[in-house]
Design a protein around this motif. Sequence first.
Motif, short mmCIF file in Angstrom:
data_model
loop_
_atom_site.label_atom_id
_atom_site.label_comp_id
_atom_site.label_asym_id
_atom_site.label_seq_id
_atom_site.Cartn_x
_atom_site.Cartn_y
_atom_site.Cartn_z
N ASP A 3 0.81 -1.21 0.00
CA ASP A 3 0.00 0.00 0.00
C ASP A 3 0.85 1.26 0.00
O ASP A 3 0.41 2.32 -0.43
CB ASP A 3 -0.92 0.02 1.22
CG ASP A 3 -2.04 -1.01 1.09
OD1 ASP A 3 -2.29 -1.45 -0.05
OD2 ASP A 3 -2.63 -1.38 2.13
N ALA A 4 2.09 1.16 0.47
CA ALA A 4 2.96 2.33 0.50
C ALA A 4 3.35 2.79 -0.90
O ALA A 4 3.83 3.90 -1.09
CB ALA A 4 4.23 2.02 1.31
N ALA A 5 3.18 1.92 -1.89
CA ALA A 5 3.52 2.27 -3.26
C ALA A 5 2.37 2.93 -4.00
O ALA A 5 2.46 3.17 -5.20
CB ALA A 5 3.98 1.03 -4.02
N ILE A 6 1.26 3.21 -3.27
CA ILE A 6 0.09 3.84 -3.87
C ILE A 6 -0.19 5.14 -3.12
O ILE A 6 -0.28 5.15 -1.89
CB ILE A 6 -1.15 2.94 -3.80
CG1 ILE A 6 -0.85 1.56 -4.37
CG2 ILE A 6 -2.33 3.59 -4.53
CD1 ILE A 6 -1.95 0.57 -4.12
N ARG A 7 -0.28 6.25 -3.85
CA ARG A 7 -0.64 7.51 -3.23
C ARG A 7 -2.15 7.69 -3.36
O ARG A 7 -2.66 7.74 -4.47
CB ARG A 7 0.11 8.68 -3.88
CG ARG A 7 -0.11 10.03 -3.22
CD ARG A 7 0.36 10.03 -1.75
NE ARG A 7 1.74 9.65 -1.59
CZ ARG A 7 2.77 10.52 -1.61
NH1 ARG A 7 2.52 11.80 -1.81
NH2 ARG A 7 3.99 10.11 -1.45
N ASP A 8 -2.86 7.74 -2.22
CA ASP A 8 -4.32 7.80 -2.19
C ASP A 8 -4.87 6.55 -2.84
O ASP A 8 -5.61 6.59 -3.81
CB ASP A 8 -4.82 9.05 -2.92
CG ASP A 8 -6.32 9.26 -2.75
OD1 ASP A 8 -6.86 8.77 -1.74
OD2 ASP A 8 -6.93 9.87 -3.62
N GLY A 9 -4.52 5.38 -2.27
CA GLY A 9 -4.82 4.13 -2.94
C GLY A 9 -5.83 3.25 -2.26
O GLY A 9 -5.80 2.04 -2.44
N ASP A 10 -6.74 3.83 -1.49
CA ASP A 10 -7.71 2.99 -0.81
C ASP A 10 -8.55 2.19 -1.78
O ASP A 10 -8.99 1.07 -1.49
CB ASP A 10 -8.64 3.86 0.07
CG ASP A 10 -7.90 4.46 1.25
OD1 ASP A 10 -6.81 3.94 1.57
OD2 ASP A 10 -8.39 5.44 1.83
N GLU A 11 -8.82 2.77 -2.95
CA GLU A 11 -9.64 2.09 -3.95
C GLU A 11 -8.78 1.66 -5.13
O GLU A 11 -9.23 1.63 -6.27
CB GLU A 11 -10.77 3.03 -4.42
CG GLU A 11 -11.64 3.58 -3.30
CD GLU A 11 -12.40 2.49 -2.58
OE1 GLU A 11 -12.71 1.46 -3.23
OE2 GLU A 11 -12.69 2.66 -1.39
N ALA A 12 -7.53 1.33 -4.84
CA ALA A 12 -6.59 1.08 -5.93
C ALA A 12 -6.95 -0.15 -6.75
O ALA A 12 -6.77 -0.18 -7.96
CB ALA A 12 -5.18 0.91 -5.37
N GLY A 13 -7.47 -1.16 -6.12
CA GLY A 13 -7.71 -2.38 -6.86
C GLY A 13 -6.39 -3.04 -7.21
O GLY A 13 -5.45 -3.03 -6.44
N GLU A 14 -6.30 -3.60 -8.39
CA GLU A 14 -5.12 -4.33 -8.81
C GLU A 14 -4.24 -3.44 -9.68
O GLU A 14 -4.61 -3.08 -10.79
CB GLU A 14 -5.53 -5.59 -9.56
CG GLU A 14 -6.29 -6.58 -8.69
CD GLU A 14 -6.65 -7.83 -9.45
OE1 GLU A 14 -6.69 -7.78 -10.69
OE2 GLU A 14 -6.89 -8.86 -8.81
N LEU A 15 -3.07 -3.10 -9.16
CA LEU A 15 -2.12 -2.27 -9.88
C LEU A 15 -0.82 -3.05 -10.07
O LEU A 15 -0.42 -3.82 -9.20
CB LEU A 15 -1.82 -0.99 -9.09
CG LEU A 15 -2.95 0.04 -8.99
CD1 LEU A 15 -2.56 1.16 -8.04
CD2 LEU A 15 -3.27 0.59 -10.36
N PRO A 16 -0.14 -2.87 -11.19
CA PRO A 16 1.15 -3.55 -11.40
C PRO A 16 2.14 -3.17 -10.32
O PRO A 16 2.21 -2.02 -9.88
CB PRO A 16 1.59 -3.04 -12.77
CG PRO A 16 0.32 -2.67 -13.47
CD PRO A 16 -0.56 -2.13 -12.38
N ASN A 17 2.92 -4.13 -9.90
CA ASN A 17 3.93 -3.90 -8.87
C ASN A 17 5.02 -3.00 -9.40
O ASN A 17 5.36 -3.03 -10.58
CB ASN A 17 4.51 -5.24 -8.42
CG ASN A 17 5.33 -5.11 -7.15
OD1 ASN A 17 4.97 -4.34 -6.26
ND2 ASN A 17 6.42 -5.85 -7.07
N ILE A 18 5.60 -2.21 -8.51
CA ILE A 18 6.70 -1.31 -8.84
C ILE A 18 7.98 -1.86 -8.24
O ILE A 18 8.02 -2.24 -7.06
CB ILE A 18 6.44 0.11 -8.31
CG1 ILE A 18 5.24 0.73 -9.03
CG2 ILE A 18 7.67 0.99 -8.47
CD1 ILE A 18 4.81 2.07 -8.45
N CYS A 19 9.03 -1.91 -9.04
CA CYS A 19 10.35 -2.35 -8.58
C CYS A 19 11.36 -1.33 -9.06
O CYS A 19 11.79 -1.36 -10.22
CB CYS A 19 10.68 -3.74 -9.11
SG CYS A 19 12.26 -4.40 -8.53
N VAL A 20 11.74 -0.40 -8.19
CA VAL A 20 12.58 0.74 -8.56
C VAL A 20 14.04 0.32 -8.70
O VAL A 20 14.57 -0.41 -7.86
CB VAL A 20 12.45 1.87 -7.53
CG1 VAL A 20 13.47 2.97 -7.79
CG2 VAL A 20 11.04 2.44 -7.54
#
Length: 395
Positions: free
Chosen positions: A358-375
Amino acid sequence: MVASSAILIALNAVGIASAFSQHQPHPLDKLATLSASTDVPPVPIPAWYSDSSLLRDRGHVIPADGGFDYRPINQDSDDGDNGDGGDGLSPTMLEVLRRSTSRIIPFSGSDVYVHRLEGGAVEPLFLSYDDCDPNWLGNDKDTTISWLGQQSLDEGDDGREETITEEQKMDYFAIDIPHSSLDQWSTVLVADGIESSPVRNYGDSMSSRTHAALLASANGLLSFHRTHKFCSKCGSPTGQMKAGSARKCTDESCRTSVYPRIDPAVIMLITSPCGEYALLGRNKRWPSGRYSTLAGFAEVGETLEECVVRETLEEAGVAVDPASMRFVASQPWPFPRSMMVGFMGKAATVDSNLIDDDAAIRDGDEAGELPNICVDPAELEDALWFSKDYVRVNG
């Protein structure tokens, strides 16, 4: 690579969050709004650092014999003798420079001289030929002077341009002043309100599109001349050609020509598969809280579209759906000689690579399924998915 906010204006026009920060926003960001749609407009707004009103036909300022811009004064040519003795600019260039309608922007190395206006905005320091020290125009070994463009001064009453003479047009030049001449004669460069710094530092402060375009051209051309004094083929000195738009080897047996290099780069808004989130990253050198769309330079043998896919995967670990990509706009990026090409695209749906942090989403309460981020820490300090609602409130 992530890009500074000025380049993002074309993407902003289609509802993109360019940069989110705690610092003062770029003036151009005021033109941007986050729309509910990501449709690309049929005609993108004009890009910063360019101005279509600048005429680029340099035929009237190129030496008549097609030779070097600087030459021995008594050299036999169609231009004849300019009467100043020694080496000097061709009479064709001198005639245009001496016109009352010509303006010269002084540089010293990478620093441009500007006039600071009330309110903090800047404009280039425009000099006439008579303002310049003769030593500045001496020879090609120490000095570079490049023609930048031309603008019409008069328009008809109906707003359409009338047929006018060359003397009724404003010609712009840039000159790279030798450091030795700065010490000898610099009165006009130290007047009240005059300062100098690299062009990069003034991009946010220029209120005129024409001024920004002139400095972009000047920065790239003068950088080119500073780094191509010698022929890469035989090592002989090169000479300035075509009113400062090229150089040529001075060795009669070589005569290799060289032109300014342009480095193509992409900048892209990558959205989530649902279209409700934007992938933004930040450089560790940026002020705290600032995020931007991703960007990167094209590699040899690579299309711009392939560059978008590769850079997004390398920097953020997010795969892009190639079929989703759309061209938005292009813009000069004069640091010193890039061309930024803007794209929009969507992340590919990969079931095995959905976000679980969840830390990888800004304002992500309703994010659903988002691709993972690997910086990739060598490229970015951080990358996040930003929702449209968050951008509307905080962008």
